[in-house]
Design an enzyme around this catalytic site. Sequence first.
Site, PDB file in Angstrom:
ATOM      1  N   HIS A  55       0.852  -1.201   0.000  1.00 43.80           N
ATOM      2  CA  HIS A  55       0.000   0.000   0.000  1.00 43.80           C
ATOM      3  C   HIS A  55       0.878   1.238   0.000  1.00 43.80           C
ATOM      4  CE1 HIS A  55       0.745  -0.451   4.315  1.00 43.80           C
ATOM      5  NE2 HIS A  55       0.203   0.725   4.559  1.00 43.80           N
ATOM      6  N   HIS A  57       1.428   3.964   1.800  1.00 44.29           N
ATOM      7  CA  HIS A  57       1.959   4.772   2.904  1.00 44.29           C
ATOM      8  C   HIS A  57       3.479   4.872   2.849  1.00 44.29           C
ATOM      9  CE1 HIS A  57      -1.918   4.223   5.484  1.00 44.29           C
ATOM     10  NE2 HIS A  57      -1.994   5.249   4.661  1.00 44.29           N
ATOM     11  N   ASP A  59       5.835   4.910   4.970  1.00 45.51           N
ATOM     12  CA  ASP A  59       6.685   3.983   5.724  1.00 45.51           C
ATOM     13  C   ASP A  59       6.721   2.592   5.090  1.00 45.51           C
ATOM     14  OD1 ASP A  59       3.958   3.711   6.589  1.00 45.51           O
ATOM     15  OD2 ASP A  59       4.637   2.608   8.359  1.00 45.51           O
ATOM     16  N   HIS A  60       6.052   2.435   3.949  1.00 46.84           N
ATOM     17  CA  HIS A  60       6.102   1.172   3.196  1.00 46.84           C
ATOM     18  C   HIS A  60       6.720   1.328   1.807  1.00 46.84           C
ATOM     19  CE1 HIS A  60       3.595  -1.291   6.011  1.00 46.84           C
ATOM     20  NE2 HIS A  60       3.387  -0.065   6.464  1.00 46.84           N
ATOM     21  N   HIS A 113      -7.644  -0.428   5.405  1.00 48.82           N
ATOM     22  CA  HIS A 113      -6.591   0.451   5.930  1.00 48.82           C
ATOM     23  C   HIS A 113      -6.336   1.545   4.899  1.00 48.82           C
ATOM     24  CE1 HIS A 113      -2.918   1.687   7.984  1.00 48.82           C
ATOM     25  NE2 HIS A 113      -2.215   1.467   6.892  1.00 48.82           N
ATOM     26  N   ASP A 130      -0.383  -3.559   6.323  1.00 49.89           N
ATOM     27  CA  ASP A 130      -1.009  -3.017   7.537  1.00 49.89           C
ATOM     28  C   ASP A 130      -2.493  -3.365   7.631  1.00 49.89           C
ATOM     29  OD1 ASP A 130       1.427  -1.878   8.080  1.00 49.89           O
ATOM     30  OD2 ASP A 130       0.793   0.190   7.762  1.00 49.89           O
ATOM     31  N   HIS A 168       4.350  -4.351  10.896  1.00 47.04           N
ATOM     32  CA  HIS A 168       4.820  -3.683  12.116  1.00 47.04           C
ATOM     33  C   HIS A 168       4.929  -4.651  13.287  1.00 47.04           C
ATOM     34  CE1 HIS A 168       4.368   0.585  10.818  1.00 47.04           C
ATOM     35  NE2 HIS A 168       3.432   0.091  10.019  1.00 47.04           N
TER      36      HIS A 168
HETATM   37 ZN    ZN Z   1      -0.118   1.838   6.445  1.00 45.80          ZN
END
Ligand code: ZN
Length: 256
Positions: A55, A57, A59-60, A113, A130, A168
């Site tokens: 996805h 985001h 942080d990915h 999400h 996530d 995570h």
């Molecule tokens: Zn995420």
Amino acid sequence: MNPYDVIPLRAFRDNYIWTLRDSGHAAVVDPGDANPVLDYLRREKLELVAILNTHHHADHVGGNAELLKHYRVPVFGPHDPRIAEVTHRLADGERMTLPHFDLHFDVLEIPAHTRTHIAFFGAGMLFCGDTLFAVGCGRLFEGTPQQMHHSLSKLMRLPDATRVYCGHEYTLANIRFARAAEPDNSALRTLETRVQALRDQDLPTLPSDIAQEKATNPFVRCDIPAIIASASKYAGKPLADPVSVLAAIRDWKNNF
Ligand SMILES: [Zn+2]
């Protein structure tokens, strides 16, 4: 097929960049930061062969561009222009082949999400970003409780032994919430002891597996009487259907 390992590379505070590797090649899932990946590839003398994104985001996917400066590799991800680097956009039911590894992954669309979140399932492994966490689920940034229930139900239909590689390290905090939601679940107590011991040694608590999630994860147990009862208590009214129960415990968890 060459033997391969799946290694968690740490990024930021609690992200894992799951890295499939054999003796000479590596593929990474959700590289939010390029640096831990580049360090690992150099140290182990590996060549990057692919990037997988679940996805959009940061942080990915934040490390995509930097990795592509060093390695010209395909990037597999969802149909979402917010991930500019994706070269192979994948939809539900499609199958992709991981270059250099004789591995195939089925793509599952699991929105909630985010609107376009996908998972990769193959060789007994699930990379689910996530959406599903060990004993938890992602926040509903772009989706509804209905969508999350549908997406999690889809994942729970995978074989029980499927190893669950989520994005995570949230397991211990998730267990604390799950115990509040379902105090008499003995599987949760057993898991907490095991997870606490791992965290005390600063070790990852992942992967989980589908059987463990079915036994411990309140968000996939929304039809269990104990979860229905505690969700109803939180909501201040009787809840009957699993989607209302999920909505209530998601809200409770956000404020836990
Ligand atoms: Zn995420």
